[in-house]
Design a protein around this motif. Structure first.
Motif, PDB file in Angstrom:
ATOM      1  N   THR A  95       0.906  -1.071   0.009  1.00 20.85           N
ATOM      2  CA  THR A  95      -0.021  -0.143   0.023  1.00 20.85           C
ATOM      3  C   THR A  95       0.864   1.318  -0.017  1.00 20.85           C
ATOM      4  O   THR A  95       0.702   2.118  -0.812  1.00 20.85           O
ATOM      5  N   TYR A 225       0.883   7.139 -11.145  1.00 19.12           N
ATOM      6  CA  TYR A 225      -0.141   6.336 -10.468  1.00 19.12           C
ATOM      7  C   TYR A 225      -1.097   5.678 -11.480  1.00 19.12           C
ATOM      8  O   TYR A 225      -1.894   5.048 -11.410  1.00 19.12           O
ATOM      9  N   ARG A 232      -8.189  -0.348 -12.051  1.00 21.09           N
ATOM     10  CA  ARG A 232      -9.275   0.001 -11.116  1.00 21.09           C
ATOM     11  C   ARG A 232     -10.566   0.038 -11.918  1.00 21.09           C
ATOM     12  O   ARG A 232     -11.474  -0.337 -11.527  1.00 21.09           O
ATOM     13  N   GLN A 380      -8.453   6.893   1.024  1.00 17.44           N
ATOM     14  CA  GLN A 380      -8.032   7.712   0.061  1.00 17.44           C
ATOM     15  C   GLN A 380      -9.099   8.849  -0.362  1.00 17.44           C
ATOM     16  O   GLN A 380      -9.014   9.962  -0.605  1.00 17.44           O
ATOM     17  N   LYS A 383     -10.329  11.172   2.158  1.00 11.40           N
ATOM     18  CA  LYS A 383      -9.370  12.393   2.026  1.00 11.40           C
ATOM     19  C   LYS A 383      -9.695  13.409   1.232  1.00 11.40           C
ATOM     20  O   LYS A 383      -9.718  14.500   1.388  1.00 11.40           O
ATOM     21  N   LYS A 387     -11.134  17.411   1.501  1.00 10.40           N
ATOM     22  CA  LYS A 387     -10.447  18.356   0.723  1.00 10.40           C
ATOM     23  C   LYS A 387     -11.796  19.137  -0.222  1.00 10.40           C
ATOM     24  O   LYS A 387     -11.773  20.297  -0.139  1.00 10.40           O
TER      25      LYS A 387
HETATM   26  C1  LIG Z   1      -5.040 -11.791 -22.988  1.00  3.79           C
HETATM   27  C2  LIG Z   1      -6.277 -10.955 -23.086  1.00  3.79           C
HETATM   28  C3  LIG Z   1      -6.398 -10.376 -21.739  1.00  3.79           C
HETATM   29  C4  LIG Z   1      -7.072  -9.099 -21.547  1.00  3.79           C
HETATM   30  C5  LIG Z   1      -7.810  -8.638 -20.077  1.00  3.79           C
HETATM   31  C6  LIG Z   1      -9.042  -8.458 -20.210  1.00  3.79           C
HETATM   32  C7  LIG Z   1      -9.694  -8.255 -19.076  1.00  3.79           C
HETATM   33  C8  LIG Z   1      -9.377  -8.631 -17.794  1.00  3.79           C
HETATM   34  C9  LIG Z   1      -9.803  -7.597 -16.677  1.00  3.79           C
HETATM   35  C10 LIG Z   1      -9.581  -7.957 -15.484  1.00  3.79           C
HETATM   36  C11 LIG Z   1      -9.131  -6.857 -14.351  1.00  3.79           C
HETATM   37  C12 LIG Z   1      -8.493  -7.292 -13.315  1.00  3.79           C
HETATM   38  C13 LIG Z   1      -7.277  -8.071 -13.604  1.00  3.79           C
HETATM   39  C14 LIG Z   1      -6.185  -7.312 -12.765  1.00  3.79           C
HETATM   40  C15 LIG Z   1      -4.906  -8.375 -12.343  1.00  3.79           C
HETATM   41  C16 LIG Z   1      -4.427  -7.990 -10.958  1.00  3.79           C
HETATM   42  C17 LIG Z   1      -3.530  -6.630 -11.132  1.00  3.79           C
HETATM   43  C18 LIG Z   1      -3.165  -6.196  -9.730  1.00  3.79           C
HETATM   44  C19 LIG Z   1      -1.922  -5.070 -10.127  1.00  3.79           C
HETATM   45  C20 LIG Z   1      -1.525  -4.502  -8.917  1.00  3.79           C
HETATM   46  O1  LIG Z   1      -2.132  -4.955  -7.636  1.00  3.79           O
HETATM   47  S1  LIG Z   1      -0.361  -3.238  -8.842  1.00  3.79           S
HETATM   48  C21 LIG Z   1       0.095  -2.586  -7.409  1.00  3.79           C
HETATM   49  C22 LIG Z   1      -1.374  -2.056  -6.815  1.00  3.79           C
HETATM   50  N1  LIG Z   1      -0.912  -1.157  -5.741  1.00  3.79           N
HETATM   51  C23 LIG Z   1      -1.621  -0.212  -5.371  1.00  3.79           C
HETATM   52  O2  LIG Z   1      -2.691   0.207  -5.802  1.00  3.79           O
HETATM   53  C24 LIG Z   1      -1.101   0.731  -4.165  1.00  3.79           C
HETATM   54  C25 LIG Z   1      -1.945   1.539  -3.455  1.00  3.79           C
HETATM   55  N2  LIG Z   1      -1.535   2.480  -2.832  1.00  3.79           N
HETATM   56  C26 LIG Z   1      -1.736   3.830  -3.432  1.00  3.79           C
HETATM   57  O3  LIG Z   1      -2.369   3.806  -4.265  1.00  3.79           O
HETATM   58  C27 LIG Z   1      -1.171   4.998  -2.505  1.00  3.79           C
HETATM   59  O4  LIG Z   1       0.009   4.655  -1.732  1.00  3.79           O
HETATM   60  C28 LIG Z   1      -2.082   5.511  -1.745  1.00  3.79           C
HETATM   61  C29 LIG Z   1      -2.584   4.748  -0.725  1.00  3.79           C
HETATM   62  C30 LIG Z   1      -2.977   6.180  -2.799  1.00  3.79           C
HETATM   63  C31 LIG Z   1      -1.358   6.608  -0.781  1.00  3.79           C
HETATM   64  O5  LIG Z   1      -0.550   7.529  -1.942  1.00  3.79           O
HETATM   65  P1  LIG Z   1       0.640   8.283  -1.266  1.00  3.79           P
HETATM   66  O6  LIG Z   1       1.378   8.658  -2.244  1.00  3.79           O
HETATM   67  O7  LIG Z   1       1.419   7.482   0.037  1.00  3.79           O
HETATM   68  O8  LIG Z   1      -0.023   9.715  -0.408  1.00  3.79           O
HETATM   69  P2  LIG Z   1      -1.283  10.363  -0.626  1.00  3.79           P
HETATM   70  O9  LIG Z   1      -2.316   9.531  -0.265  1.00  3.79           O
HETATM   71  O10 LIG Z   1      -1.188  11.654   0.119  1.00  3.79           O
HETATM   72  O11 LIG Z   1      -1.507  10.717  -2.285  1.00  3.79           O
HETATM   73  C32 LIG Z   1      -0.915  11.680  -2.558  1.00  3.79           C
HETATM   74  C33 LIG Z   1      -1.556  12.673  -3.391  1.00  3.79           C
HETATM   75  O12 LIG Z   1      -1.815  11.979  -4.758  1.00  3.79           O
HETATM   76  C34 LIG Z   1      -3.066  11.543  -5.010  1.00  3.79           C
HETATM   77  N3  LIG Z   1      -3.061  10.313  -5.743  1.00  3.79           N
HETATM   78  C35 LIG Z   1      -2.883   9.167  -5.019  1.00  3.79           C
HETATM   79  N4  LIG Z   1      -3.127   8.237  -5.945  1.00  3.79           N
HETATM   80  C36 LIG Z   1      -3.370   8.618  -7.175  1.00  3.79           C
HETATM   81  C37 LIG Z   1      -3.659   8.057  -8.310  1.00  3.79           C
HETATM   82  N5  LIG Z   1      -3.765   6.725  -8.327  1.00  3.79           N
HETATM   83  N6  LIG Z   1      -4.126   8.981  -9.262  1.00  3.79           N
HETATM   84  C38 LIG Z   1      -4.312  10.318  -9.132  1.00  3.79           C
HETATM   85  N7  LIG Z   1      -4.005  10.890  -7.734  1.00  3.79           N
HETATM   86  C39 LIG Z   1      -3.604  10.099  -6.971  1.00  3.79           C
HETATM   87  C40 LIG Z   1      -3.832  11.699  -3.561  1.00  3.79           C
HETATM   88  O13 LIG Z   1      -5.213  12.024  -3.666  1.00  3.79           O
HETATM   89  C41 LIG Z   1      -3.036  13.048  -3.207  1.00  3.79           C
HETATM   90  O14 LIG Z   1      -3.569  14.029  -3.810  1.00  3.79           O
HETATM   91  P3  LIG Z   1      -3.444  15.446  -2.862  1.00  3.79           P
HETATM   92  O15 LIG Z   1      -4.019  16.485  -3.640  1.00  3.79           O
HETATM   93  O16 LIG Z   1      -4.125  15.238  -1.635  1.00  3.79           O
HETATM   94  O17 LIG Z   1      -1.922  15.636  -2.583  1.00  3.79           O
END
Ligand SMILES: CCCCCCCCCCCCCCCCCCCC(=O)SCCNC(=O)CCNC(=O)[C@H](O)C(C)(C)COP(=O)(O)OP(=O)(O)OC[C@H]1O[C@@H](n2cnc3c(N)ncnc32)[C@H](O)[C@@H]1OP(=O)(O)O
Ligand SMILES: Cc1cc2nc3c(=O)[nH]c(=O)nc-3n(C[C@H](O)[C@H](O)[C@H](O)COP(=O)(O)OP(=O)(O)OC[C@H]3O[C@@H](n4cnc5c(N)ncnc54)[C@H](O)[C@@H]3O)c2cc1C
Length: 616
Positions: A95, A225, A232, A380, A383, A387
């Motif tokens: 995470t 990200y 998602r 998330q 938060k 805001k």
């Molecule tokens: C052969 C043919 C096949 C074709 C396929 C066909 C279809 C099949 C479909 C099936 C779908 C499913 C299949 C999937 C298979 C599995 C895949 C799995 C892959 C993974 O799991 S990859 C790893 C994933 N990991 C995560 O998601 C990590 C989660 N953690 C986070 O996202 C961040 O750490 C968290 C929790 C958001 C915290 O962020 P952090 O940086 O620590 O700090 P803040 O919370 O303060 O965030 C800072 C700032 O950024 C903004 N923010 C955060 N995330 C995002 C984002 N994603 N996008 C945009 N902005 C983001 C946040 O809001 C904060 O903004 P401020 O304005 O407040 O500063």
């Protein structure tokens, strides 16, 4: 299992490639067409070892790499000449991305990055296909220049020889072990030791390291990200699909299975004639439809935002992030809950592998964890709601998907209760805004008392989570209401079809009302009579939808190969198929099992001898 999954995944990948070449090479709206496709579900019941390659590796190369990097790596990946994965999560961190331990140190002398996973906890752990399938990966690491941390960066890393598939020197890679499902995906581990890649292997569309080591920061760090946001969005569609499959199986079984007369002396009815069975099955049919429509909306928003980001317009990122989080959470939670409820609605046969409900559950359930663990993503969104509430207090406009928060904030009290659809929808939205206001009071009090934002988020976590959940309900119900009542193509629908849709809207709104009655009563006065009237309407609309249940699930259009279920087969020959499946079980190959002579007989004989001795 793994090789069978790879074989079928290759067939699916070929199909996807041909679709992409025919329709839109880089676009993302190809995938939904594949969602219900047999290639994705029935043929690969143990999961698709190429899904992360297709969903994340190829897209990260296209969206995070420069045009030159796409030409060097992305084109080959799109053409499936190389197979990759997205290696972000580590044994010790998933995470908290800023806690990731893998590191990339820039060596300006050789213009290379030296990649290391310094400790066991730094090993990449979980990436789909990493164990055996992939020869490349996007390796996410903390970037260091002159030992100064610059934040996260993505690197194209070859991990296996393209000819021999042998792991390259400095690479320690393998399978992480058996899971509760998706065992055809070969999720893997990856350790790197002093592994060197050229400077141009760092994906540099949004941030750059120049040859002399100067770092050019990304204009918007969150754009890194973006690959997660896409998945998602896919999860929202895919899990609504899993729920639709389970709903189809349970509905068909519920009109085949007869049990327990409703009137004394009457024949046993189809179990779907029981009101409680209708309450288990029909709301899940509707939930699948509701989320499929919401996921389609989200997909369109993703496509628009992706095009904007390509033009360096990042303005819609925050709203897409909020919606992708809330829909991924709501769909994965509700689909997992719904599939289990549908399994239970099928009695003992629902527990048989031949019914396939267990496998559908095992395919759906991990979506509550991957791509951002659900409770974390709720925080998330909580938060983001804080805001936005600050914006409301400052009189500023909110993003379109949160406009209802502004409207409700201006209401000094809830209008006269009418029980109409608009009233029910407004009640859910009003309860959401009430929860946001209360959460903000707690959160803001903590921030004002000099708590850090992170600590305030943690200690207000329960209220933030509640507000986020109700925001998800408000968005999804609002979207469904608009699609049924205000859709521009409403006039093209037959009156009968419109009536079925309106019955589904009635059921969804009343069901969500009762699910959150406690949250609603906290902010709105509703009398016992008004609540009892809704109870009657619930029973009535279940009865109204009963005759349409099979037709609606048939309209999901899953063929028997996709459903892969003896309970949900189109011809309804459930007992014959259950028995056919039973006879195929290996234990039925012999009349006397091998363990009889080896274990059971001696065991029984020993007990009999002991019994005789004790009588002497
Ligand atoms: C052969 C043919 C096949 C074709 C396929 C066909 C279809 C099949 C479909 C099936 C779908 C499913 C299949 C999937 C298979 C599995 C895949 C799995 C892959 C993974 O799991 S990859 C790893 C994933 N990991 C995560 O998601 C990590 C989660 N953690 C986070 O996202 C961040 O750490 C968290 C929790 C958001 C915290 O962020 P952090 O940086 O620590 O700090 P803040 O919370 O303060 O965030 C800072 C700032 O950024 C903004 N923010 C955060 N995330 C995002 C984002 N994603 N996008 C945009 N902005 C983001 C946040 O809001 C904060 O903004 P401020 O304005 O407040 O500063
Ligand atoms: C089937 C599957 C496929 C996957 N595929 C990939 C892949 O292809 N690539 C990849 O990089 N990763 C992949 N993952 C990993 C997945 O992204 C992580 O499991 C997920 O991000 C959660 O991280 P974690 O497992 O380290 O749990 P942690 O981050 O350790 O969280 C554990 C628990 O701690 C709590 N918690 C954590 N942080 C907070 C917080 N801030 N506030 C409150 N509570 C908190 C939550 O209850 C959480 O469930 C996959 C996982 C699965 C199950």
């Amino acid at each position: 299992m793994a090789s069978m999954s790879v074989k079928h995944a290759i067939a699916a990948a070929k199909k996807l490639r041909s679709l992409q070449e025919r329709f839109n090479p880089g676009g993302s709206d190809i995938y939904p067409a594949l969602m219900g496709d047999e290639a994705i579900t029935a043929l690969i019941p143990s999961g698709n070892p190429l899904s992360v390659h297709i969903l994340m590796f190829t897209r990260a190369l296209r969206e995070q790499g420069t045009d030159e990097q796409y030409e060097k790596f992305g084109r080959r990946a799109d053409n499936n000449e190389i197979i990759g994965t997205f290696a972000q999560t580590e044994l010790g961190h998933g995470t908290y991305l800023r806690g990731l331990e893998a590191r990339a140190d820039y060596d300006r002398g050789t213009e290379e990055f030296v990649l290391n996973t310094p400790k066991l906890s730094s090993y990449k752990w979980w990436p789909g296909g990493l164990g055996q399938t992939c020869n490349y990966c996007i390796f996410v690491a903390q970037l260091y220049i002159d030992n100064e941390a610059k934040g996260m960066a993505m690197f194209v890393v070859q991990i296996r020889d393209e000819e021999t598939h042998m792991p390259l020197p400095g690479v320690h890679v393998g399978e992480i072990g058996k899971k509760m499902g998706l065992n055809g995906v070969n999720n893997g581990f990856l350790g790197l030791k002093d592994y060197r890649v050229p400077r141009l292997n760092m994906l540099m569309r949004h941030q750059q390291v120049l040859p002399d080591g100067r770092f050019v920061k990304s204009p918007v760090s969150q754009v890194s990200y973006f690959p997660m946001v896409f998945v998602r969005c896919m999860v929202a569609r895919q899990n609504s699909n899993y729920l639709a499959q389970a709903a189809t199986i349970a509905t068909r079984y519920s009109v085949i299975r007869r049990q327990s007369p409703i009137e004394e002396g009457q024949p046993e009815p189809k179990i779907l004639e029981h009101l409680t069975q209708q309450m288990k099955v029909i709301p899940e049919i509707v939930t699948a439809v509701v989320y499929r429509l919401a996921a389609a909306n989200l997909q369109n928003m993703y496509n628009e935002t992706a095009e904007a980001v390509y033009r360096k317009d990042f303005s819609r990122l925050p709203e897409l992030h909020a919606l992708a989080c809330i829909l991924k959470v709501a769909t994965s939670y509700d689909s997992t809950y719904g599939i289990e409820r549908l399994r239970q609605a099928c009695g003992g046969h629902g527990y048989l592998t031949a019914g396939n409900l267990g496998n559908i559950f095992a395919m759906a359930a991990p979506a509550c964890t991957y791509e951002g663990e659900n409770s974390v993503l709720y925080l998330q969104v909580g938060k983001i709601l804080m805001k936005n509430w600050s914006q409301v207090l400052a009189g500023r406009e909110l993003m379109p998907s949160m406009a209802y928060i502004s409207e409700c904030s201006k209401m000094t009290s809830f209008p006269q209760w009418t029980g109409s659809w608009e009233c029910l929808l407004k009640a859910i939205q009003y309860a959401c805004v009430g929860s946001i206001r209360l959460a903000f009071q707690s959160y803001n009090a903590r921030v004002q008392s000099a708590q850090s934002q992170t600590a305030a988020v943690n200690y207000s976590g329960l209220e933030l989570t509640k507000a986020a959940e109700l925001h998800g309900r408000s968005y999804v119900a609002g979207n469904f209401y608009q699609q049924i009542v205000n859709s521009p193509n409403k006039h093209q629908r037959s009156p009968q079809f419109q009536k079925v849709l309106e019955n589904m809207l009635e059921l969804h709104l009343i069901q969500i009302f009762f699910r959150h009655l406690g949250d609603i009563l906290r902010f709105i006065r509703i009398t016992e009579d008004e609540i009892s009237a809704l109870q009657r309407r619930l029973e009535e609309v279940l009865k109204e939808l009963r005759p349409d249940a099979v037709a609606i699930t048939d309209a999901f259009d899953f063929n028997d190969k996709i459903l892969s279920s003896a309970l949900g087969c189109y011809d309804g020959n459930v007992y014959e198929r259950l028995f056919e499946a039973a006879l195929k079980h290996p234990l039925n190959r012999k009349s006397v099992p091998d363990f009889f002579e080896a274990h059971l007989k001696p065991f029984m004989k020993e007990n009999a001898d002991n019994a005789k001795k004790s009588k002497l």
